[in-house]
Design an enzyme around this catalytic site. Structure first.
Site, mmCIF file in Angstrom:
data_model
loop_
_atom_site.group_PDB
_atom_site.id
_atom_site.type_symbol
_atom_site.label_atom_id
_atom_site.label_comp_id
_atom_site.label_asym_id
_atom_site.label_seq_id
_atom_site.Cartn_x
_atom_site.Cartn_y
_atom_site.Cartn_z
ATOM 1 N N HIS A 283 0.890 -1.158 0.000
ATOM 2 C CA HIS A 283 0.000 0.000 0.000
ATOM 3 C C HIS A 283 0.929 1.208 0.000
ATOM 4 O O HIS A 283 1.446 1.593 1.059
ATOM 5 C CB HIS A 283 -0.896 0.016 1.237
ATOM 6 C CG HIS A 283 -2.090 -0.875 1.121
ATOM 7 N ND1 HIS A 283 -3.109 -0.883 2.036
ATOM 8 C CD2 HIS A 283 -2.445 -1.761 0.166
ATOM 9 C CE1 HIS A 283 -4.032 -1.748 1.663
ATOM 10 N NE2 HIS A 283 -3.651 -2.306 0.531
ATOM 11 N N ASP B 76 -0.132 8.511 10.133
ATOM 12 C CA ASP B 76 -0.676 7.740 9.007
ATOM 13 C C ASP B 76 -1.763 8.559 8.317
ATOM 14 O O ASP B 76 -2.935 8.218 8.322
ATOM 15 C CB ASP B 76 -1.238 6.422 9.563
ATOM 16 C CG ASP B 76 -1.899 5.572 8.503
ATOM 17 O OD1 ASP B 76 -1.537 5.703 7.331
ATOM 18 O OD2 ASP B 76 -2.789 4.787 8.868
HETATM 19 C C1 RNT Z 1 -5.983 1.599 7.011
HETATM 20 C C2 RNT Z 1 -5.372 0.689 6.025
HETATM 21 C C3 RNT Z 1 -6.296 0.142 4.974
HETATM 22 C C4 RNT Z 1 -7.289 1.160 4.466
HETATM 23 C C5 RNT Z 1 -8.113 0.684 3.301
HETATM 24 C C6 RNT Z 1 -9.283 1.577 3.029
HETATM 25 O O1 RNT Z 1 -5.076 2.228 7.803
HETATM 26 O O2 RNT Z 1 -4.291 1.304 5.444
HETATM 27 O O3 RNT Z 1 -5.558 -0.422 3.961
HETATM 28 O O4 RNT Z 1 -6.657 2.348 4.107
HETATM 29 O O5 RNT Z 1 -8.486 -0.618 3.500
HETATM 30 ZN ZN ZN Z 2 -3.403 0.340 3.755
#
Ligand code: RNT
Ligand code: ZN
Length: 440
Positions: free
Chosen positions: A308, A316
């Site tokens: 991600h 975050d």
């Molecule tokens: C949350 C996580 C997760 C979300 C998504 C929408 O902190 O990063 O991946 O951002 O599932």
């Molecule tokens: Zn995420």
């Protein structure tokens, strides 16, 4: 604005790409600059054509939730579960057609064939409320058809946030009624992912992220982690060949600051012992931690990584991904560890304060730039210097590599793929805003 008007506007926007290309850059300049860049890199042992070909193959999973601030179509209840969008820039996608229109438009501004990453709350529920432990493949059939028609592959996510049963603990909840609800939801999501993967002839990567944690001092830390591990074991025990599961570690959630059940240590141990894909969100670590350094250790012990790619600012915060030092270093470490083919690259940010399509395109292009920059590193020579103990030479080459004509290569990559070069995508997005998103 009806669907025909939107289609017309998109057609006009696409033809504007052609105009923008001619206006900002001449074909000959782009190719000439590329040829010069190739020579500079070749002198350092780097094969630029090979790097461009690799970048062309690199899929990036576009997170559907950038289009609509993680709302989805289940209800308009708003976010909960430790995450939050900020900003109220106009033009948010309000329904499934608008999400798809936006994704189709983004596709015209980025080179390569990419993927779309869906969350369960983005199902095609036909205006009806579908409880999360009742969701099925039928709610994603229109997405499967749309993806096929638009040459996208799909990835998937179970959704444990934004629901009355979300609370502080979902899969790690000691109350069996709540825990089993989420186990059932997540199992069903794996079946949906399996159907997506089979339909597209390529595994659908399904991420499991649960927000579970506590706001304040927690004295049953081990207990909730034991429950989470056993819930995940239960969920993952069925072998579904059309999909791959991954689990996402996190530092903390908003309102859940003192304890996160699925911490980094928890999921490193879980993924290593169960041979499960580890989801590494670049925003989920302490602000001073070197996230890039995790790559080579993780790749020794977990089968694959799901990424991600995000940008934390102080926390975050899910700012738009840019080509900054941590992201560059992160992809360099992946390439240096020969791990790019073991990583599924996805994006995860949600900025509601600027044009959302623009935010999308910036993030995809920045990710491509970081990958390309990593592929163009004069690695053989750098490694030789290191092995020979030539510290000065290594540092000097690392420094000089920063100002090699990287931009000429990225321009050529876009040009070759019929995508706006450089800043030429800005007016195209402005036009889409004028004709489409501003009218929402
Ligand atoms: C949350 C996580 C997760 C979300 C998504 C929408 O902190 O990063 O991946 O951002 O599932
Ligand atoms: Zn995420």
């Amino acid at each position: 604005m009806n669907i025909e008007d939107i289609k017309k506007a998109m057609g006009e926007a696409k033809s504007r790409i052609e105009i923008a290309k001619g206006k900002f850059h001449q074909e000959g300049d782009i190719v000439a600059a590329y040829e010069m860049a190739k020579e500079r890199y070749a002198a350092l042992g780097v094969d630029v054509d090979k790097a461009v070909a690799e970048l062309e193959k690199q899929q990036i999973s576009l997170h559907c939730w950038q289009t609509d601030d993680v709302m989805g179509f289940e209800s308009q209840a708003g976010l909960s579960g430790g995450i939050q969008t900020t900003g109220n820039y106009p033009g948010r996608a309000r329904n499934i057609d608008e999400v798809r229109q936006d994704l189709e438009f983004v596709k015209t501004l980025v080179a390569g064939n990419h993927r779309v990453n869906l969350h369960e709350i983005y199902g095609d529920f036909g205006g009806k409320f579908v409880e999360r432990d009742r969701v099925g493949v039928e709610h994603f059939q229109s997405w499967i058809d749309w993806a096929k028609a638009n040459n996208f592959k799909l990835d998937f996510n179970s959704t444990s946030f934004g629901h009355p049963k979300s609370g502080d603990l979902s899969l790690s909840n000691p109350n069996p009624a709540i825990r089993n609800f989420w186990i059932e939801h997540t199992k069903r999501c794996r079946h949906i992912a399996d159907a997506m993967g089979k339909a597209q002839g390529d595994p659908c990567i399904m991420n499991i992220w649960v927000h579970d944690g506590q706001k304040d001092f927690t004295v049953n830390r081990k207990k909730y982690r034991e429950i989470l591990a056993s819930s995940l074991d239960e969920i993952l025990k069925e072998n579904l060949p059309g999909m791959k599961s991954c689990v996402e570690a996190k530092l903390f959630g908003i309102g859940l600051e003192s304890y996160t059940v699925g911490s980094m240590d928890f999921f490193e141990g879980y993924c290593a012992s169960r041979k499960v894909i580890y989801t590494l969100d670049t925003g989920h670590y302490e602000p001073t931690e070197n996230v890039a350094d995790k790559v080579s250790s993780l790749l020794l012990y977990v089968p694959e990584l799901m990424l991600h790619v995000s940008r934390p600012v102080r926390w975050d915060s899910d700012h738009v991904t840019i080509m900054n030092d941590p992201t560059l270093e992160f992809f360099k470490e992946l390439v240096r560890a020969d791990g790019l083919h073991r990583a599924h690259v996805g994006l995860d940010y949600f900025d509601a304060s600027i044009n959302r399509i623009g935010a999308y395109v910036i993030g995809v292009r920045a990710t491509q730039k970081c990958i390309l920059s990593a592929l163009l590193e004069p690695l053989a020579l750098l490694r030789q210097y290191e092995e020979e103990g030539k510290g000065f030479q290594k540092l000097a080459l690392l420094e000089e590599a920063k100002t090699l004509p990287f931009g000429a290569v990225y321009d050529y990559f876009n040009f070759k793929n019929g995508i706006p070069v450089g800043e030429a995508f800005i007016p195209v997005i402005e036009q889409y805003e004028k004709e489409v998103t501003s009218k929402r």
